[in-house]
Motif scaffolding. Structure first.
Motif, short mmCIF file in Angstrom:
data_model
loop_
_atom_site.label_atom_id
_atom_site.label_comp_id
_atom_site.label_asym_id
_atom_site.label_seq_id
_atom_site.Cartn_x
_atom_site.Cartn_y
_atom_site.Cartn_z
N ILE A 79 0.86 -1.18 0.00
CA ILE A 79 0.00 0.00 0.00
C ILE A 79 0.90 1.23 0.00
N TYR A 80 0.66 2.10 -0.97
CA TYR A 80 1.43 3.33 -1.13
C TYR A 80 0.52 4.54 -0.96
N ARG A 81 1.02 5.56 -0.21
CA ARG A 81 0.30 6.83 -0.18
C ARG A 81 0.39 7.44 -1.58
N LYS A 82 -0.71 7.92 -2.07
CA LYS A 82 -0.73 8.43 -3.44
C LYS A 82 0.05 9.74 -3.58
N ASP A 83 -0.06 10.64 -2.61
CA ASP A 83 0.53 11.96 -2.79
C ASP A 83 2.06 11.97 -2.87
N ASP A 84 2.71 11.02 -2.20
CA ASP A 84 4.19 10.99 -2.25
C ASP A 84 4.75 9.62 -2.64
N ASN A 85 3.86 8.68 -2.99
CA ASN A 85 4.25 7.32 -3.40
C ASN A 85 5.10 6.61 -2.35
N ARG A 86 4.91 6.96 -1.09
CA ARG A 86 5.66 6.33 -0.01
C ARG A 86 4.98 5.03 0.41
N LEU A 87 5.79 3.99 0.58
CA LEU A 87 5.27 2.71 1.03
C LEU A 87 4.77 2.85 2.46
N ALA A 88 3.49 2.55 2.66
CA ALA A 88 2.88 2.66 3.98
C ALA A 88 2.76 1.30 4.67
N PHE A 89 2.54 0.25 3.86
CA PHE A 89 2.26 -1.06 4.44
C PHE A 89 2.65 -2.13 3.43
N ARG A 90 3.18 -3.22 3.95
CA ARG A 90 3.54 -4.37 3.11
C ARG A 90 3.06 -5.63 3.81
N ALA A 91 2.45 -6.52 3.04
CA ALA A 91 1.97 -7.78 3.61
C ALA A 91 2.30 -8.93 2.66
N THR A 92 2.64 -10.04 3.23
CA THR A 92 2.69 -11.30 2.51
C THR A 92 1.56 -12.14 3.08
N VAL A 93 0.62 -12.49 2.21
CA VAL A 93 -0.58 -13.21 2.65
C VAL A 93 -0.61 -14.55 1.92
N GLU A 94 -0.61 -15.63 2.69
CA GLU A 94 -0.66 -16.97 2.12
C GLU A 94 -2.07 -17.53 2.28
N LEU A 95 -2.64 -17.93 1.15
CA LEU A 95 -3.97 -18.53 1.15
C LEU A 95 -3.88 -19.96 0.67
N VAL A 96 -4.75 -20.79 1.21
CA VAL A 96 -4.93 -22.16 0.73
C VAL A 96 -6.41 -22.34 0.42
N CYS A 97 -6.73 -23.36 -0.34
CA CYS A 97 -8.13 -23.62 -0.68
C CYS A 97 -8.64 -24.84 0.07
N LEU A 98 -9.86 -24.69 0.55
CA LEU A 98 -10.61 -25.82 1.07
C LEU A 98 -11.63 -26.16 0.01
N VAL A 99 -11.62 -27.41 -0.41
CA VAL A 99 -12.60 -27.89 -1.38
C VAL A 99 -13.47 -28.89 -0.64
N ASN A 100 -14.73 -28.52 -0.51
CA ASN A 100 -15.67 -29.32 0.29
C ASN A 100 -15.12 -29.58 1.69
N GLY A 101 -14.50 -28.54 2.26
CA GLY A 101 -14.02 -28.61 3.63
C GLY A 101 -12.66 -29.25 3.82
#
Length: 134
Positions: free
Chosen positions: A96-118
């Protein structure tokens, strides 16, 4: 090294998302990143709800969060994401970057997995949508 982003969206901080210090409460960044992932799916023509109805549910397995610079009320920001696949995991790199100065505000690494029929499983539907299979 900057990731190769595949999607971005613009958002604005709303006053109720800020704490008494006048900065965005830390938990709201999770909402921003989740909304970005949902918009990305929508841009690919994927219906999160329809896949759920078929028994296919992506769920967050792990997150690594880095708060870099605060966002304030009325700040406009750009939420960007990149994605890769590691085994059964979809790894989203989200910045996530602030638009007015393009400064990085937040960084995340998000790992998702899938549940298929639970049950933990590979999802050909998501693989195809994300371009991991043709």
């Amino acid at each position: 090294m900057q990731p190769e982003y595949v999607f971005e969206t613009e958002m604005e901080v709303r006053d109720y998302e800020c704490d008494i210090q006048g900065i965005v409460n830390n938990a709201n960044y999770l909402h921003y990143t989740e909304h970005t992932r949902h918009l990305y799916l929508k841009s690919l023509g994927v219906s999160f709800a329809k896949l759920h109805d078929q028994g296919i549910d992506p769920v967050v397995a792990r997150m690594n969060l880095q708060y870099k610079a605060p966002l304030h009320n009325d700040d406009v920001f750009i939420s960007r994401l990149a994605i890769r696949k590691e085994g059964l995991r979809y790894v989203f790199l989200q910045d996530i970057y602030r638009k007015d100065d393009n400064r990085l505000a937040f960084r995340a690494t998000v790992e998702l997995v899938c549940l298929v029929n639970g049950r933990l499983a590979n999802s050909p539907e998501y693989d195809k949508a994300f371009g991991f299979i043709k």
